[in-house]
Design an enzyme around this catalytic site. Structure first.
Site, PDB file in Angstrom:
ATOM      1  CG  LEU A   1       6.989  12.075  -0.305  1.00 40.90           C
ATOM      2  CD1 LEU A   1       6.866  12.220   1.294  1.00 40.90           C
ATOM      3  CD2 LEU A   1       6.206  13.267  -1.025  1.00 40.90           C
ATOM      4  CE1 TYR A   2       6.992  12.694  -9.547  1.00 40.03           C
ATOM      5  CE2 TYR A   2       8.520  10.840  -9.749  1.00 40.03           C
ATOM      6  CZ  TYR A   2       7.504  11.701 -10.184  1.00 40.03           C
ATOM      7  OH  TYR A   2       7.298  11.555 -11.567  1.00 40.03           O
ATOM      8  CB  ALA A   3       8.839   6.693  -5.918  1.00 48.60           C
TER       9      ALA A   3
ATOM     10  CB  THR B   1       2.986  11.046  -4.370  1.00 48.42           C
ATOM     11  OG1 THR B   1       4.011  11.244  -5.455  1.00 48.42           O
ATOM     12  CG2 THR B   1       3.251  11.577  -3.177  1.00 48.42           C
TER      13      THR B   1
END
Ligand SMILES: O=C(O)[C@H]1O[C@H](OP(=O)(O)OP(=O)(O)OC[C@H]2O[C@@H](n3ccc(=O)[nH]c3=O)[C@H](O)[C@@H]2O)[C@H](O)[C@@H](O)[C@H]1O
Length: 412
Positions: A214-216, A218
Site C-alpha cells: 500500500l505504501y508503494a 500511495t
C-alpha cells in the site's frame, strides 16, 4: 396499517444514519496518525512572521526560497541542512508523528534551528497554516519530503498513508497552484513503485502499475496526482524515486539501523528470505548522494506556469531514479555492519512476511545522470562506516548517550 409505521421508520432511518456517520468519523479519527499539538498559537503573530522571514532570507551563494516538508525526517533534515549551508532561504514543516521515536525528529529539528532553519510543527493537511505561509513567503520551490514512510507498517496502519501521502500531498499541491508565484515542486517517490517488475535494472520508462504494498501504491498515486497538476495547472513537478536511503541521522525503522541496534545489544536479527530461500537485495543509497540529487532537481526545475495556463504547454513533468546502481544482498550488508561494529550478528533467516517486500531493487540512473548530473559515489562499505560512526557517537559514548532516547522502540 402500513401507513402507521412510516414515521417510526423515518426516525429509525435518521438514527441509523447518525450512528453510521459517528462510527465513520470515529474510525477515521482513530486511524489518523498520533500528532503532537501543532504550534499554532503563534501563527499569524508578528514574531512568528519575523521568524519565518528570517529563516527564508537568501544569503550569499543562495538563489532559492524553499519550503521543505518533512524537514525533521531523515532525508528532509539533510536536504534542509544542505540548502541552508549553500545560502538558500528555507522553512521546514513537519508533523512530528510518532511512527518512530519523536526524540530523534526533535534532535534533527534542534540542529536545523541552530543553523537558522525554522521548523514549523504542522501537518500537510493543515490548509490554514499552508495558506498563511504561502501568503507570507514567495517560495520559488517546494521540496515535499513529508510522508508516512515504511513498506511493512502500511499493512497495519493504511489510513495514515492515505492521510499523509495522498490527502496531504493534494493539500500541498492545491496551495502551490493557488500561490502567487506558483513554486516548482520536487517530491519524494520511491523505488517501491516498480513493485512486481521483474526486469532489472529499473528504468523510469518501465511499467509501475503493479505495486506490491500500500505504501508503494500511495507513492505511485503521488506521481499520478503530480501529473494531473502539471497537466491542468502547469505546475512544474519532479518526482524522485529513492532507493533504500541510509546514513547518519537515519530512520530507526529501517534494517541498517535496527540491525545495528540489535547487534550492539546482542539481540537476534531476522533476515528475510523470498520463496525457495532466495536472498533479498537492495540498491542501498547513501544519503549524501541522494541530497545531491535533490538539490540538482531543484536547480534544474523549470518554473511553473504563472497565471491561468491558457493553453500554454506545461513545464516538463519529470521523474528520476536516485539509486546507487549496485544491489547488495541483505546478508552481505549485515557482514559489512559486523566489520564496522567489530561484533557478530545473531542471524535468524526467516521467510519474508507477506507485507509487501520485493526480491530486489536496482536503479538505472542514466536519466538522472544526463539531466541532473547525478552520480552516486558512496559505496555501501563506506556509507555504513559513516553510519556506524554516528551511531556509536550518539548511542554509545558517555558524552552523547541519552540525547536521542529510542526507548523500547521496535520496528514493525
Ligand atoms: O526504496 C524505497 O522506496 C523504500 O526503502 C526502504 O524500504 P526497504 O527497502 O524495505 O528498507 P528496509 O526496511 O531498510 O529493508 C531493507 C532490506 O532488509 C530487509 N529486512 C528488513 C527488516 C528485517 O527485519 N529483515 C530484513 O531482512 C527488507 O526486506 C529489505 O530487503 C524505506 O523503508 C521505504 O520507506 C522506501 O523508501
Amino acid at each position: 396499517m402500513a401507513g402507521g409505521h412510516y414515521p417510526f421508520r423515518g426516525v429509525v432511518c435518521f438514527l441509523s444514519t447518525i450512528f453510521v456517520f459517528t462510527i465513520v468519523v470515529l474510525n477515521w479519527q482513530s486511524s489518523s496518525p498520533n500528532l503532537p499539538e501543532a504550534n499554532h498559537p503563534v501563527i499569524y503573530g508578528k514574531a512568528w512572521e519575523k521568524a519565518v522571514k528570517k529563516s527564508c532570507k537568501v544569503r550569499p551563494g543562495g538563489r532559492h526560497v524553499v519550503l521543505v516538508t518533512g524537514a525533521a525526517g531523515f532525508v528532509g533534515f539533510h536536504v534542509s541542512q544542505a540548502l541552508k549551508r549553500r545560502g538558500d532561504g528555507l522553512i521546514g514543516l513537519d508533523n512530528f508523528n510518532d511512527y518512530y521515536p519523536v526524540t530523534l525528529k526533535r534532535a534533527r529539528a534542534a540542529l536545523l534551528e541552530k543553523e537558522g532553519v525554522m521548523v514549523i510543527n504542522a501537518d500537510l493537511n493543515d490548509r490554514k497554516l499552508l495558506e498563511a505561509l504561502f501568503k507570507l513567503v514567495k517560495f520559488t520551490h517546494v521540496m515535499n519530503l513529508a510522508a508516512q514512510a515504511g513498506v511493512r507498517y502500511a499493512v497495519h496502519k493504511p489510513m495514515t498513508y492515505v492521510h499523509s501521502n495522498v490527502a496531504g500531498f493534494v493539500s500541498l499541491l492545491e496551495e502551490c497552484k493557488n500561490a502567487n508565484p506558483k513554486p516548482a515542486v520536487v517530491y519524494a517517490s520511491s523505488s517501491s513503485v516498480y513493485g512486481l517488475n521483474t526486469k532489472v535494472p529499473f528504468s523510469e520508462e518501465d511499467a509501475t502499475d503493479h505495486p506490491a504494498s500500500l505504501y508503494a501504491a500511495t507513492k505511485k498515486a503521488n506521481e499520478m496526482l503530480a501529473h494531473t497538476y502539471n497537466h491542468i495547472w502547469g505546475l512544474s513537478l519532479t518526482g524522485l524515486r529513492f532507493f533504500t536511503v541510509y546514513g547518519p541521522w537515519g530512520r530507526p525503522d529501517m534494517a541498517y539501523f535496527s540491525f545495528t541496534r540489535n547487534i550492539v545489544e546482542n539481540k537476534p536479527i531476522s533476515i528475510f528470505q523470498g520463496p525457495g530461500g532466495v536472498e533479498l537485495s537492495r540498491d542501498f543509497t547513501y544519503i549524501d548522494d541522494v541530497v545531491k540529487g535533490c538539490l540538482a532537481s531543484i536547480d534544474t526545475a523549470e518554473q511553473s506556469l504563472q497565471g491561468p495556463p491558457r493553453g500554454n504547454p506545461p513545464p516538463p513533468f519529470r521523474i528520476f531514479n536516485l539509486g546507487n546502481t549496485n544491489p547488495v544482498p541483505v546478508s552481505e550488508f549485515v557482514s559489512i555492519l559486523e566489520k564496522h561494529l567489530k561484533m557478530k550478528a545473531i542471524r535468524n533467516y526467516v521467510d519474508m512476511p507477506a507485507t509487501g517486500d520485493v526480491p530486489i531493487t536496482h536503479a538505472n540512473v542514466s536519466r538522472a545522470r544526463d539531466e541532473l548530473g547525478y552520480e552516486p559515489v558512496t559505496e555501501l562499505y563506506t556509507g555504513l562506516k559513516h553510519f556506524v560512526k554516528w551511531y556509536k557517537k550518539f548511542f554509545l559514548t558517555e558524552e552523547f548517550k541519552g540525547t536521542i532516547d529510542l526507548g523500547n522502540y521496535k520496528p514493525f
